[in-house]
Design a protein around this motif. Structure first.
Motif, PDB file in Angstrom:
ATOM      1  N   GLU A  23      -1.439  54.061 105.225  1.00  0.00           N
ATOM      2  CA  GLU A  23      -0.092  54.215 105.770  1.00  0.00           C
ATOM      3  C   GLU A  23      -0.126  54.582 107.256  1.00  0.00           C
ATOM      4  N   ASN A  56       5.729  45.983  95.099  1.00  0.00           N
ATOM      5  CA  ASN A  56       6.606  46.595  94.101  1.00  0.00           C
ATOM      6  C   ASN A  56       8.045  46.283  94.491  1.00  0.00           C
ATOM      7  N   GLN A  63       8.663  47.204  98.288  1.00  0.00           N
ATOM      8  CA  GLN A  63       7.696  48.166  98.830  1.00  0.00           C
ATOM      9  C   GLN A  63       6.284  47.607  98.710  1.00  0.00           C
ATOM     10  N   THR A  65       2.440  48.777  98.649  1.00  0.00           N
ATOM     11  CA  THR A  65       1.602  49.955  98.467  1.00  0.00           C
ATOM     12  C   THR A  65       0.141  49.530  98.507  1.00  0.00           C
ATOM     13  N   TRP A  74      -1.026  54.977  94.176  1.00  0.00           N
ATOM     14  CA  TRP A  74      -1.029  54.115  95.343  1.00  0.00           C
ATOM     15  C   TRP A  74      -0.093  54.680  96.399  1.00  0.00           C
ATOM     16  N   LYS A  75      -0.430  54.473  97.654  1.00  0.00           N
ATOM     17  CA  LYS A  75       0.364  55.009  98.756  1.00  0.00           C
ATOM     18  C   LYS A  75       1.249  53.918  99.341  1.00  0.00           C
ATOM     19  N   ALA A  76       2.551  54.229  99.468  1.00  0.00           N
ATOM     20  CA  ALA A  76       3.475  53.298 100.095  1.00  0.00           C
ATOM     21  C   ALA A  76       3.158  53.216 101.585  1.00  0.00           C
ATOM     22  N   SER A  79       8.279  49.855 103.409  1.00  0.00           N
ATOM     23  CA  SER A  79       9.356  49.636 102.442  1.00  0.00           C
ATOM     24  C   SER A  79      10.502  48.885 103.092  1.00  0.00           C
ATOM     25  N   SER A 107       6.001  57.131 105.322  1.00  0.00           N
ATOM     26  CA  SER A 107       5.812  55.706 105.590  1.00  0.00           C
ATOM     27  C   SER A 107       7.063  55.135 106.249  1.00  0.00           C
TER      28      SER A 107
END
Length: 329
Positions: A23, A56, A63, A65, A74-76, A79, A107
């Motif tokens: 991110e 996603n 988004q 991720t 999981w890290k966004a 978005s 993020s």
């Protein structure tokens, strides 16, 4: 005092970039065209060890991720929201020709007039930056458009696909569900967690895929579906398959059907009684196994080509495991 990152020696710069989280890399890439070019060049020349990109698209929010192989958190990194959801009273967004940019929960949030177009934009941006394909797709009915789009934009098949729960039925639910089941493609995992209408039936083929999970409402899965699933491991929750259906499936397997399948678990919606089928199966005792693992008892059946499977069951579940891993003496 600003850090002169673009004038940093190459070796030092490489070490700095390697310390950044996904991110942080994405956020930094928006600082300027030169920083974006620097980061993109870094990842064009290096293979990322175990990083996976997921799209996603659920609850009207797109988004991207990123997670490491084997991780579940999981890290966004980016978005997309509808621009009508932007609250400019909290923070003044940065405007560009295509979108407005905000920042929340670590993020970047981008606001587009057309959310689907914006979601495609962020996928193209992140995959291009890291030189990676989309690894997994997680959608509800809002994201059905992404199935064909992902399949057409990259040569590599998705590794995992998840169709997430929808909060309620709606007029086109059965049509959408049928489209998803017929067109979802993934090599490793397919997870179906939607709430299906009571009378829904599926007449297509699902797979090939390594793992298939249907939960919590597997009431729509019929005997024909089960025999046509092209999967290695299958788990179905909330099943209405009858004992007679289980018997028919075992006959199908003995004759060589579902040849790739190595594991099947069916959790039933209501009570089942397998007493009439036990006579057809061969009882296994612990001494019959070629290893020393503990075994609570069960049965085995033999396929026409000599392969064996172990059976375990109760009033509420049925499990079938094709050997190995356990061999019977």
């Amino acid at each position: 005092m600003p850090f002169p990152i673009l004038r940093t020696p190459f070796v030092v710069l490489t070490e700095i970039i390697s310390l950044l989280e996904p991110e942080e890399i994405v956020t930094a890439s928006f600082c300027s065209k030169n920083v974006h070019r620097l980061l993109k060049g870094h990842y064009q020349q290096r293979e990322l060890l175990g990083w996976r990109i997921y799209l996603n698209d659920c609850d009207s929010c797109g988004q991207v991720t990123i997670g490491l192989e084997g991780e579940i958190n999981w890290k966004a990194v980016l978005s997309v929201l509808q621009i009508s959801e932007l609250d400019e009273s909290k923070a003044k967004p940065i405007e560009t020709n295509e979108y407005k940019r905000g920042f929340s929960l670590g993020s970047l949030d981008l606001y587009f007039e057309d959310r689907v177009m914006g979601t495609k934009w962020i996928v193209d941006y992140v995959t291009d930056l890291f030189n990676l394909n989309v690894y997994g797709l997680i959608i509800d009915t809002n994201g059905i458009w992404a199935i064909d789009w992902i399949n057409n934009r990259q040569e590599n098949m998705l590794e995992c696909f998840k169709f997430d729960k929808n909060p309620k039925y709606y007029p086109n639910a059965e049509k959408d569900l049928d489209y998803v089941l017929r067109n979802a493609r993934a090599s490793d995992f397919i997870v179906i967690e939607d709430i299906f209408p009571v009378n829904y039936r599926f007449s297509g083929i699902l797979g090939p895929v390594n793992h298939l999970l249907i939960s919590p409402n597997g009431h729509w899965v019929t005997l024909d579906n089960l025999m046509n699933f092209d999967c290695i491991k299958i788990v179905i929750n909330g099943s209405r398959i009858s004992v007679t259906d289980v018997d028919s499936f075992l006959r199908h397997w003995r004759a060589g059907g579902s040849h790739r399948m190595t594991y099947l678990k069916v959790n039933f919606e209501t009570h089942r009684n397998f007493e009439n089928l036990e006579e057809q199966w061969e009882m296994i005792e612990a001494d019959d196994l070629s290893d020393e693992e503990e075994w609570d008892g069960g049965y085995s059946i033999t396929r026409n080509d000599g392969a064996k499977a172990v059976i375990d069951f109760s009033n509420y579940y049925f499990v079938m495991t094709v050997l190995p891993p356990r061999e019977i003496i």
